[in-house]
Design an enzyme around this catalytic site. Structure first.
Site, PDB file in Angstrom:
ATOM      1  N   THR A   1      -1.687   6.036   0.027  1.00  0.00           N
ATOM      2  CA  THR A   1       0.089   5.777  -0.021  1.00  0.00           C
ATOM      3  C   THR A   1      -0.101   4.177   0.215  1.00  0.00           C
ATOM      4  O   THR A   1      -0.674   3.696   0.630  1.00  0.00           O
ATOM      5  CB  THR A   1       0.381   6.421   1.345  1.00  0.00           C
ATOM      6  OG1 THR A   1       1.396   5.960   1.718  1.00  0.00           O
ATOM      7  CG2 THR A   1      -0.167   5.770   3.029  1.00  0.00           C
ATOM      8  N   ARG A   2       1.147   4.174  -0.156  1.00  0.00           N
ATOM      9  CA  ARG A   2       1.558   2.720  -0.539  1.00  0.00           C
ATOM     10  C   ARG A   2       3.133   2.534   0.300  1.00  0.00           C
ATOM     11  O   ARG A   2       3.663   1.155   0.347  1.00  0.00           O
ATOM     12  CB  ARG A   2       1.357   2.473  -1.230  1.00  0.00           C
ATOM     13  CG  ARG A   2       2.405   3.200  -2.527  1.00  0.00           C
ATOM     14  CD  ARG A   2       2.710   1.947  -4.386  1.00  0.00           C
ATOM     15  NE  ARG A   2       4.151   1.778  -4.142  1.00  0.00           N
ATOM     16  CZ  ARG A   2       5.360   2.846  -4.428  1.00  0.00           C
ATOM     17  NH1 ARG A   2       5.371   3.803  -4.966  1.00  0.00           N
ATOM     18  NH2 ARG A   2       6.041   2.399  -4.536  1.00  0.00           N
TER      19      ARG A   2
ATOM     20  N   HIS B   1       5.204  13.856   6.188  1.00  0.00           N
ATOM     21  CA  HIS B   1       3.491  13.162   5.901  1.00  0.00           C
ATOM     22  C   HIS B   1       2.148  13.617   6.723  1.00  0.00           C
ATOM     23  O   HIS B   1       2.038  13.794   6.123  1.00  0.00           O
ATOM     24  CB  HIS B   1       3.577  11.249   5.576  1.00  0.00           C
ATOM     25  CG  HIS B   1       4.438  10.960   5.172  1.00  0.00           C
ATOM     26  ND1 HIS B   1       5.873  10.384   5.018  1.00  0.00           N
ATOM     27  CD2 HIS B   1       4.573  10.946   3.407  1.00  0.00           C
ATOM     28  CE1 HIS B   1       6.411  10.128   4.549  1.00  0.00           C
ATOM     29  NE2 HIS B   1       5.736   9.761   2.941  1.00  0.00           N
TER      30      HIS B   1
END
Ligand SMILES: Nc1ncnc2c1ncn2[C@@H]1O[C@H](COP(=O)(O)OS(=O)(=O)O)[C@@H](OP(=O)(O)O)[C@H]1O
Length: 574
Positions: A199-200, A207
């Site tokens: 992830t960024r 999530h």
């Protein structure tokens, strides 16, 4: 057992070259050197620690062509993103770059030697071809294509590396694991099946739900493996994100999940990037990898159309999954059902059942305006971290930048504004008066255009720093030139609010109000380059507010500024 590295051997060059450390370090002192860019530094770190196995250096021309054209190194191994060392003609001259030459690669932050490159070849890439093949279009709306054409230099240098030391990190050091360290960590934890999540972005309840689902389905443990190198311009900074991940980790059952930070420079290359991400995770010992909808997507092209289809990345990874040797877990988009108060995969939502979601844009809007963020969407601990990094306007800094002729009344309004703002307890208020700045910051400067521009640039720098720290900065120079004022706006707006207030009192009135008689002296030629007399004043066309002391009192002018600030939420509680 951790997954086998890509190509069978983990190319941990630190371990390989550790015994030659003293001689390499000594040799590095004697060689020509090259200072690495931020992206090159990220790439180098992952070449040296084995994250990019089987690479042992930057791609030479043959490997580069193979990777660009058909995602293959000359060894036949799959590799989807070209890892290149770009240099200019000047670099080639200064660093004596030519085949067989050994060159020391330096960290740009402290000039420490990190590795020695033995040059294989120097070649000129066809950047448009690279853009078309690797990123699917030669369109500078793609951040990597923009980089290629506007930042990346003209030539590439191929060659193999010998490791001296890793780049120094001073943030979240304990959470940074090299592939070797992560493999040892998994061994210690007795983890054999590990699902990695890339992830960024900040992580929220959805999530957590989807990663737990992936772990449950595959009977595996979880590695939260966010990118902390370079991500998409405009992303939330990695400091905030790591604080978010740390706030989220206790929400997993004990022993289920670990956090490790990846110093990767993303390219936002969609399908090819997803293959690359999977190979990198395999090198870190991971057995399963979650590939999401629009994985590493760069958004829309210059025609307003998405660069990649939402499932292109999943399809390409799926195509090569046996060769990659990592099990792909297609991202199950989960969505919140308020009726049952649970998250369910989007494709399992029964007809007619209502679901809720908050987009990234909507979240940023809520953070900016201080609007509530519901508990079903995120955890209070995560929201707290985000709010600290994105305080509402009422806690952000701003600058009031006055411009106007000498004796126009700007100093009186600026002083009164400071007093008025001091009534609020939320932020400190700093006043930079023209004459004080001249004495304290710009004593060597005169009144030529160049000197005035430097003077305004310095004030913009200071006001920008104050604004960034959450203060109110009031700046009151004459600032007669439009380009310098525009530049000041640009500098300060990066850090918070900026308001240009033109004190437009007519020159005749200024002359009348001038107690020190400087206008008289200027008229007689005793003072040269005096604004309004023998030096220009460019009337701003972009002022946020125009006031004039012949038409309103100081207190009315202050009130108008306060109204402007209130409208945007900087003063008064919303
Ligand atoms: N040649 C000339 N031109 C303009 N102003 C002059 C000049 N010489 C001295 N002063 C006095 O210097 C004070 C500060 O000027 P600034 O630093 O605001 O000027 S600038 O913004 O850099 O153009 C400014 O005072 P305030 O207007 O009270 O700030 C001027 O009175």
């Amino acid at each position: 057992m951790a997954n086998t590295p890509h190509g069978g051997v983990l190319k941990d060059l630190y371990l390989r070259d550790a015994e030659k450390y003293a001689s390499l370090r000594a040799e590095a002192e004697t060689l020509p050197s090259l200072v690495l860019t931020d992206r090159q530094l990220c790439d180098l770190e992952l070449i040296l620690n084995g994250g990019f196995s089987p690479l042992e250096g930057f791609l030479n021309e043959k490997d580069y062509n193979g990777v660009v054209e058909n995602m293959r190194l000359t060894s036949g191994l799959l590799w989807s993103i070209p890892i290149t060392l770009d240099v200019s003609e000047e670099d080639i001259k200064v660093s004596q770059i030519q085949p067989q030459q050994r060159i020391t690669l330096l960290d740009s932050r402290d000039y420490e030697p990190l590795a020695i490159l033995t040059v294989d070849d120097v070649y000129q890439p066809n950047k448009s071809k690279e853009a078309e093949y690797v990123f699917g279009a030669d369109d500078s709306a793609h951040p990597a294509v923009y980089y290629l054409h506007n930042v990346s230099k003209q030539f590439y240098v191929g060659g193999s590396l010998q490791a001296i030391q890793s780049p120094s990190h001073y943030d979240y050091v304990a959470n940074r694991y090299t592939p070797s360290e992560l493999r040892a960590h998994f061994k210690k934890l007795q983890w054999t099946r590990v699902v990695a999540f890339q992830t960024r972005n900040p992580m929220h309840r959805a999530h957590r739900e989807l990663t737990v689902r992936a772990a449950r389905q595959r009977k595996a443990h979880l590695l939260i493996h966010p990118v902390v190198g370079l991500t998409k311009p405009g992303d939330i900074d990695h400091y905030t994100r790591v604080r978010v991940y740390k706030a989220l980790m206790p929400k997993y059952p004990n022993g289920m999940a670990e956090l490790s930070l990846l110093p990767l420079a993303m390219r936002m290359g969609g399908p090819r990037e997803a293959v690359w991400h999977a190979l990198i995770r395999k090198n870190h010992g991971v057995t399963h990898f979650i590939v999401g909808r629009d994985h590493a997507g760069p958004g829309k092209n210059s025609q307003g159309v998405d660069f990649y289809g939402p499932y292109d990345a999943q399809a390409l990874v799926e195509k090569f999954k046996d060769e990659i040797g990592i099990e792909i877990v297609p991202f199950q988009m989960v969505t919140y059902s308020p009726d049952s108060d649970e998250y369910i995969p989007a494709d399992e939502v029964p007809e007619g059942v209502k679901t809720l979601n908050i987009s990234g844009t909507e979240l940023r809007r809520r953070l900016k305006t201080g609007l509530s963020i519901p508990e079903w969407f995120s955890y209070p601990e995560v929201v707290k971290v985000l709010r600290q990094s994105h305080p509402p306007r009422s806690q952000q800094g701003f600058t009031i930048f006055f411009t106007g002729l000498h004796a126009s009344g700007k100093n009186a309004i600026a002083r009164a504004l400071q007093v008025s703002l001091n009534q609020e307890s939320t932020r400190s208020v700093s006043l930079l008066m023209g004459e004080n700045v001249r004495a304290e910051l710009s004593s060597e400067l005169g009144f030529s255009k160049r000197d005035r521009d430097i003077n305004i640039g310095r004030q913009a720098f200071v006001a920008g720093e104050l604004t960034r720290a959450g203060a109110a900065a009031i700046v009151a120079p004459i600032a007669p030139y439009d380009d310098a004022r525009k530049q000041a706006r640009k500098t300060i707006e990066k850090s918070g609010g900026f308001y240009l207030v033109h004190v437009a009192t007519p020159l005749e009135e200024c002359v009348k109000r001038d107690r020190d008689g400087v206008y008289e002296k200027a008229k007689k030629g005793e003072i040269k380059e005096f604004t309004g007399i023998d030096d220009p004043y460019e009337v701003p066309q972009d002022a946020d507010l125009v006031v004039d002391v012949t038409k309103q009192s100081v207190s009315q002018a202050v009130h108008e500024i306060v109204l402007l600030l209130e409208k945007d939420g900087y003063v008064g509680s919303s």
